[in-house]
Write an enzyme that holds these catalytic residues in place. Structure first.
Site, PDB file in Angstrom:
ATOM      1  N   HIS A  90      18.618  -3.450 -13.300  1.00 46.20           N
ATOM      2  CA  HIS A  90      18.195  -2.498 -12.284  1.00 46.20           C
ATOM      3  C   HIS A  90      19.186  -1.332 -12.267  1.00 46.20           C
ATOM      4  O   HIS A  90      20.395  -1.537 -12.285  1.00 46.20           O
ATOM      5  CB  HIS A  90      18.188  -3.193 -10.916  1.00 46.20           C
ATOM      6  CG  HIS A  90      17.715  -2.330  -9.794  1.00 46.20           C
ATOM      7  ND1 HIS A  90      16.402  -2.325  -9.374  1.00 46.20           N
ATOM      8  CD2 HIS A  90      18.378  -1.458  -9.004  1.00 46.20           C
ATOM      9  CE1 HIS A  90      16.277  -1.478  -8.362  1.00 46.20           C
ATOM     10  NE2 HIS A  90      17.466  -0.945  -8.120  1.00 46.20           N
ATOM     11  N   CYS A 140      14.573   3.152  -7.941  1.00 49.15           N
ATOM     12  CA  CYS A 140      14.872   2.153  -6.928  1.00 49.15           C
ATOM     13  C   CYS A 140      14.055   2.448  -5.668  1.00 49.15           C
ATOM     14  O   CYS A 140      12.827   2.426  -5.721  1.00 49.15           O
ATOM     15  CB  CYS A 140      16.374   2.129  -6.669  1.00 49.15           C
ATOM     16  SG  CYS A 140      16.933   0.877  -5.520  1.00 49.15           S
ATOM     17  N   ASP A 196      16.032  -7.434 -13.839  1.00 56.02           N
ATOM     18  CA  ASP A 196      15.857  -7.051 -12.433  1.00 56.02           C
ATOM     19  C   ASP A 196      14.847  -7.983 -11.766  1.00 56.02           C
ATOM     20  O   ASP A 196      13.714  -7.607 -11.485  1.00 56.02           O
ATOM     21  CB  ASP A 196      15.390  -5.594 -12.366  1.00 56.02           C
ATOM     22  CG  ASP A 196      15.332  -5.053 -10.950  1.00 56.02           C
ATOM     23  OD1 ASP A 196      15.772  -5.748 -10.015  1.00 56.02           O
ATOM     24  OD2 ASP A 196      14.842  -3.923 -10.783  1.00 56.02           O
TER      25      ASP A 196
END
Length: 296
Positions: free
Chosen positions: A265, A186, A234
């Site tokens: 995600h 991330c 995502d």
């Protein structure tokens, strides 16, 4: 491994959580939206327990594992916050120089999942170092909501410089073979892309998991080979990929992109229902094989 079950949770709940976790939705709105699902018959306790992390689920390698040794180490960061700190894990009983890997957390500080990732790397023969961006504020506070709020208050440029300083610190470790890899998740995936772009000679290999690219003006500097790990569901991160891929191609960067079908995600994080065991294990196998190829 016992993990939260996600099969019955609507996809929109994962999408809302992603927006909430990345500052695109406040907590009240997020909880109200979940409450709407609860009114349709989904248990609120099941929804929140699945979406919010339970780090007891994320330990794959014990901190007491006899094959590794872990310590917390400080490093100088003159262009960042002055001093940084991270979690250093080294394989025991290894006399030879070893490859080193920087492990970069999400947008909430050095939580137990990221520390476990560092241990996983050390368990298979790498020296791993996981810095904590929140160290200037006292370190990861023990829960992700507070950690996320803390990181949002910090100067982003200084955080980036702290990770850059951590990379130099690790690369020059006494037992380093001089080849540095980086893996991040991330926000940490963004930092991997940033490190590859800000100093062309720094990384020998980078693996960003669902991370956005560095600013366009820096991408021309990228020389390190990359494995780009993306999740099919995502949309927020995937929308940045076509332009990034074009720049990588134009600059002759060695890269491979893997798109993990049906994954959200955060699919590698085994503390929430976003975890996808099959895809996470495949992505991790590819990561280790790549580091073995490029760093040893």
């Amino acid at each position: 491994m016992n993990t939260p079950q996600s099969d019955h949770i609507p996809q929109e709940a994962f999408d809302w959580y992603d927006e909430y976790a990345h500052g695109l939705m406040d907590r009240r709105t997020f909880m109200n939206k979940l409450g709407g699902l609860a009114a349709l018959g989904f248990s609120m306790s099941v929804l929140t327990s699945a979406l919010l992390p339970n780090y007891a689920l994320a330990e794959q390698v014990s901190f007491n594992d006899e094959d590794i040794k872990s310590t917390y180490e400080e490093f100088d960061s003159p262009d960042g916050h002055g001093t940084g700190r991270g979690y250093l894990v080294v394989p025991k009983n290894r006399d030879a120089k070893l490859p080193v890997v920087l492990v970069i957390h999400e947008n909430r500080g050095l939580n137990p999942y990221i520390e476990d990732v560092a241990r996983r790397l050390a368990k298979v023969g790498f020296i791993a170092f996981a810095p904590d961006a929140l160290f200037p504020l006292g370190g990861y506070p023990g829960n992700d909501d507070e950690g996320r709020a803390m990181q949002e208050t910090m100067d982003r440029a200084k955080i980036q410089n702290d990770f850059l300083a951590a990379a130099y610190f690790l690369k020059s470790h006494d037992n380093s073979n001089g080849k540095l890899g980086a893996v991040g998740f991330c926000f940490g995936g963004y930092i991997v892309n940033y490190l590859a772009a800000v100093d062309a000679s720094l990384l020998s290999a980078g693996v960003p998991f669902y991370g956005t690219p560095a600013s366009k003006n820096l991408r021309k500097n990228i020389k390190a080979p990359l494995i780009i790990q993306l999740a099919e569901l995502d949309k927020r991160v995937n929308d940045t990929w076509p332009e990034y891929e074009q720049d990588l191609k134009e600059n002759g960067v060695e890269y491979t992109m893997h798109m993990y079908k049906g994954a959200n995600h955060g699919f590698h994080n085994d503390s929430t229902a976003r975890y996808d065991e099959v895809n996470a294990e495949l992505a991790w196998q590819r990561t280790i094989e790549f580091f073995n190829e490029k760093l040893t």
